[in-house]
Scaffold this motif. Structure first.
Motif, PDB file in Angstrom:
ATOM      1  N   ARG A 258       1.040  -1.175   0.012  1.00 35.89           N
ATOM      2  CA  ARG A 258      -0.004  -0.012  -0.001  1.00 35.89           C
ATOM      3  C   ARG A 258       0.727   1.331  -0.141  1.00 35.89           C
ATOM      4  O   ARG A 258       0.496   2.402  -0.943  1.00 35.89           O
ATOM      5  CB  ARG A 258      -0.961  -0.061   1.172  1.00 35.89           C
TER       6      ARG A 258
ATOM      7  N   TYR B  76      -2.116   3.001 -13.864  1.00 34.48           N
ATOM      8  CA  TYR B  76      -2.181   4.457 -13.916  1.00 34.48           C
ATOM      9  C   TYR B  76      -1.417   4.892 -13.026  1.00 34.48           C
ATOM     10  O   TYR B  76      -1.061   4.323 -11.991  1.00 34.48           O
ATOM     11  CB  TYR B  76      -3.725   4.944 -13.712  1.00 34.48           C
TER      12      TYR B  76
ATOM     13  N   GLN C 189      -0.844   8.588 -10.870  1.00 35.67           N
ATOM     14  CA  GLN C 189      -1.709   9.607 -10.337  1.00 35.67           C
ATOM     15  C   GLN C 189      -0.775  10.306  -9.478  1.00 35.67           C
ATOM     16  O   GLN C 189      -0.378  10.069  -8.287  1.00 35.67           O
ATOM     17  CB  GLN C 189      -3.088   9.119  -9.568  1.00 35.67           C
TER      18      GLN C 189
ATOM     19  N   MET D  23      -3.636  16.066 -10.302  1.00 34.09           N
ATOM     20  CA  MET D  23      -3.465  15.668 -11.784  1.00 34.09           C
ATOM     21  C   MET D  23      -4.270  14.608 -12.247  1.00 34.09           C
ATOM     22  O   MET D  23      -4.797  13.734 -11.397  1.00 34.09           O
ATOM     23  CB  MET D  23      -1.985  15.371 -12.138  1.00 34.09           C
TER      24      MET D  23
ATOM     25  N   LEU E 130      -5.538  11.010 -13.913  1.00 34.06           N
ATOM     26  CA  LEU E 130      -4.910   9.878 -13.820  1.00 34.06           C
ATOM     27  C   LEU E 130      -4.202   9.466 -15.311  1.00 34.06           C
ATOM     28  O   LEU E 130      -4.871   9.742 -16.310  1.00 34.06           O
ATOM     29  CB  LEU E 130      -5.723   8.631 -13.917  1.00 34.06           C
TER      30      LEU E 130
ATOM     31  N   GLN F 273       1.711   8.036  -7.100  1.00 30.58           N
ATOM     32  CA  GLN F 273       0.643   6.855  -6.612  1.00 30.58           C
ATOM     33  C   GLN F 273       0.559   6.335  -8.097  1.00 30.58           C
ATOM     34  O   GLN F 273       0.153   6.654  -9.034  1.00 30.58           O
ATOM     35  CB  GLN F 273      -0.506   7.365  -6.026  1.00 30.58           C
TER      36      GLN F 273
ATOM     37  N   LEU G 151      -1.857   3.256  -9.548  1.00 28.53           N
ATOM     38  CA  LEU G 151      -3.369   2.556  -9.279  1.00 28.53           C
ATOM     39  C   LEU G 151      -3.476   1.449 -10.450  1.00 28.53           C
ATOM     40  O   LEU G 151      -3.007   1.712 -11.710  1.00 28.53           O
ATOM     41  CB  LEU G 151      -4.288   3.544  -9.603  1.00 28.53           C
TER      42      LEU G 151
ATOM     43  N   GLY H 183      -7.815  -1.272  -7.934  1.00 30.34           N
ATOM     44  CA  GLY H 183      -7.280  -1.311  -6.643  1.00 30.34           C
ATOM     45  C   GLY H 183      -7.086  -0.054  -5.770  1.00 30.34           C
ATOM     46  O   GLY H 183      -7.432   1.074  -6.083  1.00 30.34           O
ATOM     47  N   SER H 184      -6.590  -0.342  -4.446  1.00 30.42           N
ATOM     48  CA  SER H 184      -6.427   0.913  -3.669  1.00 30.42           C
ATOM     49  C   SER H 184      -5.253   1.577  -4.010  1.00 30.42           C
ATOM     50  O   SER H 184      -4.904   2.464  -3.239  1.00 30.42           O
ATOM     51  CB  SER H 184      -6.210   0.441  -2.300  1.00 30.42           C
TER      52      SER H 184
ATOM     53  N   HIS I 277     -10.201   3.334  -2.398  1.00 31.82           N
ATOM     54  CA  HIS I 277      -9.935   3.173  -3.965  1.00 31.82           C
ATOM     55  C   HIS I 277     -10.973   3.880  -4.729  1.00 31.82           C
ATOM     56  O   HIS I 277     -12.054   4.282  -4.487  1.00 31.82           O
ATOM     57  CB  HIS I 277      -9.916   1.822  -4.249  1.00 31.82           C
TER      58      HIS I 277
ATOM     59  N   LYS J 275      -8.510  15.755 -14.409  1.00 34.18           N
ATOM     60  CA  LYS J 275      -7.782  16.322 -13.376  1.00 34.18           C
ATOM     61  C   LYS J 275      -8.330  15.823 -11.779  1.00 34.18           C
ATOM     62  O   LYS J 275      -7.831  15.688 -10.903  1.00 34.18           O
ATOM     63  CB  LYS J 275      -7.168  17.497 -13.605  1.00 34.18           C
TER      64      LYS J 275
END
Lengths: 113, 114
Positions: A9, A35, A37, A41, A43, A88, A90, A105-106, B43, B106
Motif C-alpha cells: 500500500r 495508471y 496519479q 493531476m 490519472l 501513486q 493505480l 485497486g487501492s 480506492h 484532473k
C-alpha cells in the motif's frame, strides 16, 4: 469492496533499488491497466494488457515494465528507482466485452528517496 | 489536444448545499462517460455511467449526471450534500479508438463542512 488487490500500500525506497508493485484481481477480467496519479493531476495510463502475454505502453511514457503471465496477475517493475518515480500507482481491470467501467485497486504510494 | 476537462479543482461547501461539478471532453464520435469517486484513503469507485438512452443518469448516493451532447459535457450534480460526500471526483471518457480505454480528468477535490 474491490476485488482487485495491490501491494504494498505504501513503499519508501532508496534510489537505484529494483521494485515490483503487485496487482491481482479475482474477477477473471481480461483487461488490466496501470495508471500513475499525482496530486491535482489526471490519472495517466502507463501500461495496459488485453490478456495473457499482451502488454502495451500507455499514453504517458514510463520507465517501468509490466508482465502478464497469468490472467489474474499484472505486476509493474522499476529496475532502478529514482525520485522522479515518486507517485501513486493505480491498477485497474475491466471485463472483456461491453463498455463497463473499471474496477480499481487501492493503489501503491511510492516514495523514492 | 484531446482531453477531459474538469474545472474548479477545489470545492468547499457546507452540508445541505447543492453541488455541481463540470466535465467537458473534446473527443469526437460516440463515447461512454463515467464519474468516479475516491473517498479519503479508499480506492476509486464508480459513481455512475452513461452509455446511451436517457441523458439524465442516476447514480449511487443521490448523485446524478446529465449528458449534453451538443456541449460535450457530462456534469455531475447532487441537490444536498453531506459531510460524507467529502472526496475527490473524477470524470472519465472512453476513447473512441481505445478499446475500452479510459481518459480521466484532473479531478475535483470536494470538501463538505459539517
Amino acid at each position: 469492496e474491490a476485488d482487485i488487490y495491490q501491494t504494498p500500500r505504501y513503499l519508501v525506497i532508496g534510489t537505484g533499488k529494483k521494485i515490483t508493485l503487485e496487482c491481482s484481481q479475482t474477477m477473471g477480467h481480461d483487461k488490466m491497466y496501470w495508471y500513475q496519479q499525482d496530486p491535482g493531476m489526471e490519472l495517466h495510463l502507463i501500461h495496459y494488457s488485453y490478456g495473457v502475454n499482451s502488454t502495451e505502453k500507455g499514453d504517458l511514457s514510463s520507465e517501468s515494465t509490466v508482465s502478464r503471465i497469468r490472467t489474474e496477475h499484472f505486476p509493474l517493475t522499476l529496475e532502478s528507482a529514482r525520485p522522479s518515480h515518486t507517485s501513486q500507482y493505480l491498477c485497474a481491470s475491466s471485463p472483456p466485452m461491453g463498455n463497463y467501467g473499471y474496477t480499481f485497486g487501492s493503489g501503491t504510494r511510492l516514495t523514492v528517496v | 489536444a484531446q482531453s477531459v476537462s474538469q474545472h474548479n479543482h477545489h470545492v468547499i461547501l457546507s452540508e445541505a448545499a447543492s453541488l455541481e461539478l463540470g466535465c467537458n471532453y473534446s473527443y469526437g464520435g460516440t463515447v461512454n462517460l463515467f464519474w468516479y469517486v475516491q473517498y479519503p484513503g479508499q480506492h476509486l469507485q464508480l459513481l455512475l455511467k452513461y452509455f446511451s438512452g436517457d441523458p439524465l443518469v442516476k447514480g449511487i448516493k443521490g448523485f446524478e449526471a446529465e449528458f449534453i451532447k451538443s456541449k460535450f459535457s457530462f456534469n455531475l450534480r447532487k441537490p444536498s450534500v453531506q459531510w460524507s460526500d467529502t472526496a475527490e471526483y473524477f470524470c472519465a471518457v472512453t476513447l473512441p479508438y481505445g478499446n475500452n480505454r479510459l481518459a480521466f480528468g484532473k479531478g475535483n477535490q470536494v470538501v463538505v463542512i459539517p
